[in-house]
Design an enzyme around this catalytic site. Structure first.
Site, short mmCIF file in Angstrom:
data_model
loop_
_atom_site.label_atom_id
_atom_site.label_comp_id
_atom_site.label_asym_id
_atom_site.label_seq_id
_atom_site.Cartn_x
_atom_site.Cartn_y
_atom_site.Cartn_z
N ASP A 12 28.54 5.37 -10.45
CA ASP A 12 27.10 5.52 -10.67
C ASP A 12 26.63 6.98 -10.79
O ASP A 12 26.64 7.73 -9.81
CB ASP A 12 26.30 4.87 -9.53
CG ASP A 12 26.59 3.39 -9.37
OD1 ASP A 12 27.70 2.95 -9.73
OD2 ASP A 12 25.72 2.67 -8.86
N GLU A 43 23.41 3.45 -14.03
CA GLU A 43 22.18 2.73 -13.65
C GLU A 43 21.17 3.62 -12.93
O GLU A 43 20.01 3.26 -12.81
CB GLU A 43 22.51 1.51 -12.79
CG GLU A 43 22.98 1.88 -11.40
CD GLU A 43 22.58 0.90 -10.31
OE1 GLU A 43 21.95 -0.12 -10.61
OE2 GLU A 43 22.90 1.16 -9.15
N ASN A 44 21.63 4.78 -12.42
CA ASN A 44 20.72 5.70 -11.72
C ASN A 44 20.55 7.01 -12.47
O ASN A 44 20.12 8.02 -11.89
CB ASN A 44 21.26 6.02 -10.32
CG ASN A 44 21.60 4.79 -9.51
OD1 ASN A 44 22.77 4.43 -9.38
ND2 ASN A 44 20.59 4.13 -8.99
N ASN A 71 21.51 -3.21 -10.80
CA ASN A 71 20.22 -3.72 -10.34
C ASN A 71 19.04 -2.85 -10.77
O ASN A 71 17.90 -3.30 -10.73
CB ASN A 71 20.22 -3.90 -8.82
CG ASN A 71 20.66 -2.67 -8.08
OD1 ASN A 71 21.77 -2.17 -8.31
ND2 ASN A 71 19.83 -2.15 -7.21
N HIS A 72 19.29 -1.60 -11.17
CA HIS A 72 18.19 -0.72 -11.62
C HIS A 72 18.00 -0.73 -13.13
O HIS A 72 17.26 0.09 -13.67
CB HIS A 72 18.43 0.71 -11.13
CG HIS A 72 18.36 0.84 -9.64
ND1 HIS A 72 17.25 0.48 -8.91
CD2 HIS A 72 19.28 1.27 -8.73
CE1 HIS A 72 17.48 0.68 -7.62
NE2 HIS A 72 18.71 1.15 -7.48
N HIS A 154 29.16 -4.96 -9.93
CA HIS A 154 28.11 -4.17 -9.28
C HIS A 154 27.56 -4.98 -8.11
O HIS A 154 26.80 -5.94 -8.32
CB HIS A 154 27.02 -3.86 -10.31
CG HIS A 154 26.10 -2.77 -9.89
ND1 HIS A 154 26.44 -1.45 -9.98
CD2 HIS A 154 24.86 -2.80 -9.35
CE1 HIS A 154 25.45 -0.71 -9.54
NE2 HIS A 154 24.48 -1.51 -9.14
N HIS A 179 27.87 0.33 -7.09
CA HIS A 179 26.57 0.07 -6.44
C HIS A 179 26.39 0.71 -5.07
O HIS A 179 25.31 1.18 -4.77
CB HIS A 179 26.26 -1.43 -6.32
CG HIS A 179 24.99 -1.72 -5.57
ND1 HIS A 179 23.75 -1.38 -6.07
CD2 HIS A 179 24.76 -2.30 -4.37
CE1 HIS A 179 22.81 -1.77 -5.19
NE2 HIS A 179 23.41 -2.31 -4.15
N HIS A 181 27.63 3.46 -3.92
CA HIS A 181 27.64 4.92 -4.05
C HIS A 181 28.60 5.60 -3.09
O HIS A 181 28.62 6.83 -3.01
CB HIS A 181 26.22 5.51 -3.89
CG HIS A 181 25.29 5.15 -5.00
ND1 HIS A 181 24.09 5.80 -5.22
CD2 HIS A 181 25.39 4.21 -5.98
CE1 HIS A 181 23.48 5.26 -6.27
NE2 HIS A 181 24.25 4.30 -6.73
FE FE2 Z 1 23.75 2.80 -8.22
FE FE2 Z 2 23.02 -0.53 -7.92
#
Ligand code: FE2
Ligand code: FE2
Length: 265
Positions: A12, A43-44, A71-72, A154, A179, A181
């Site tokens: 990520d 995703e981040n 999820n983001h 994830h 996910h 991190h």
């Molecule tokens: Fe993430």
């Molecule tokens: Fe995530």
């Protein structure tokens, strides 16, 4: 055709600091490991939450082959149309079919076809459809169309990731978790030939709390009151794995790459 392949998978990417870390290290990683494919969970990537089409295009221009999300995915409304248009950016396949985007793609380099599948866990996550059933459907759909298949799982719960790794062992080249991190110490090739790790970790600031400025995160935990989060820039690292494979769908090695980004910050 030579079926051997190597895949660099990057955990990520968090905010501008994560993007600079990735882009700053990518050339030396390419020189050192010569990956055939580069797959990045981003995703981040936009300010710590979500991604924009501009950032995705920057990553593709830097040589990233496939971007996975999580999820983001839908934090930035602007990216919704792009998720439908661009084949090589993936949101979890077990989201609702009505949600923008798609969950897998196939890219070809040197005549090698790599399938990439994005999935989301169900425990403590908002994925509306069962992940194991979706994995079956997607692996079945891709099996005859690819030489190698990489799955980005994830998920929050280690149990779901370990379970999926064992479930797909021998049928896909790799199952890599994202996910949390935080990188886990369990990278290995399972007996059936699937490379596995519970979490690759993040490409971003290790000086924060999973990417957030630690003062803000601690204040939120201490006071139990709403606090505006901000992405930390302290002590950026790249967390990735390098997967090597020889025959189709069989990995021979998975090596963790945990690299401090000295001079970036
Ligand atoms: Fe993430
Ligand atoms: Fe995530």
């Amino acid at each position: 055709m030579n079926d051997s392949a190597s895949i660099l998978f990057v955990g990520d990417v968090v905010g501008g600091i994560g993007r600079r870390t990735l882009l700053g290290l990518l050339a030396s990683l390419r020189e050192r490991h010569a990956p055939d494919f580069v797959v990045v969970n981003a995703e981040n990537a936009a300010g710590g939450l979500g991604i924009t089409s501009k950032i995705a295009q920057e990553l593709f221009a830097a040589g990233v082959d496939v971007i996975t999300l999580g999820n983001h995915t839908y934090r930035r409304r602007e990216v919704y149309a792009y998720l439908d248009q661009e084949d090589r950016i993936l949101r979890p396949a077990n989201f609702l079919p009505s949600q923008p985007g798609h969950g897998w793609c196939v890219v070809t380099r040197r005549g090698i076809r790599l399938g990439v599948l994005s999935l989301s866990g169900n425990l403590f996550m908002n994925a509306s459809r069962p992940v194991f059933a979706e994995a079956e459907t997607a692996v079945g759909a891709l099996a005859d169309r690819v030489d190698h298949l990489l799955v980005d799982m994830h998920a929050e719960a280690t149990s779901e990731k370990v379970g999926l790794g064992w479930h797909l062992d021998g049928r896909v080249t790799a199952v890599v978790g994202t996910h949390t991190h935080v990188p886990t110490a369990d990278a290995r090739v399972l007996p059936g030939g699937t490379a596995y790790i519970t979490d690759v970790g993040m490409t971003g600031p290790r000086g924060g709390v999973i990417g957030v400025k630690r003062e803000r995160a601690i204040e939120s935990m201490l006071t139990q009151m709403p606090v505006k989060f901000e992405t930390s820039t302290e002590d950026p690292w790249l967390n990735a794995v390098l997967i090597r494979a020889s025959e189709p769908m069989k990995a021979t090695a998975i090596d963790q790459l945990l690299v401090p980004a000295t001079g970036i910050g």
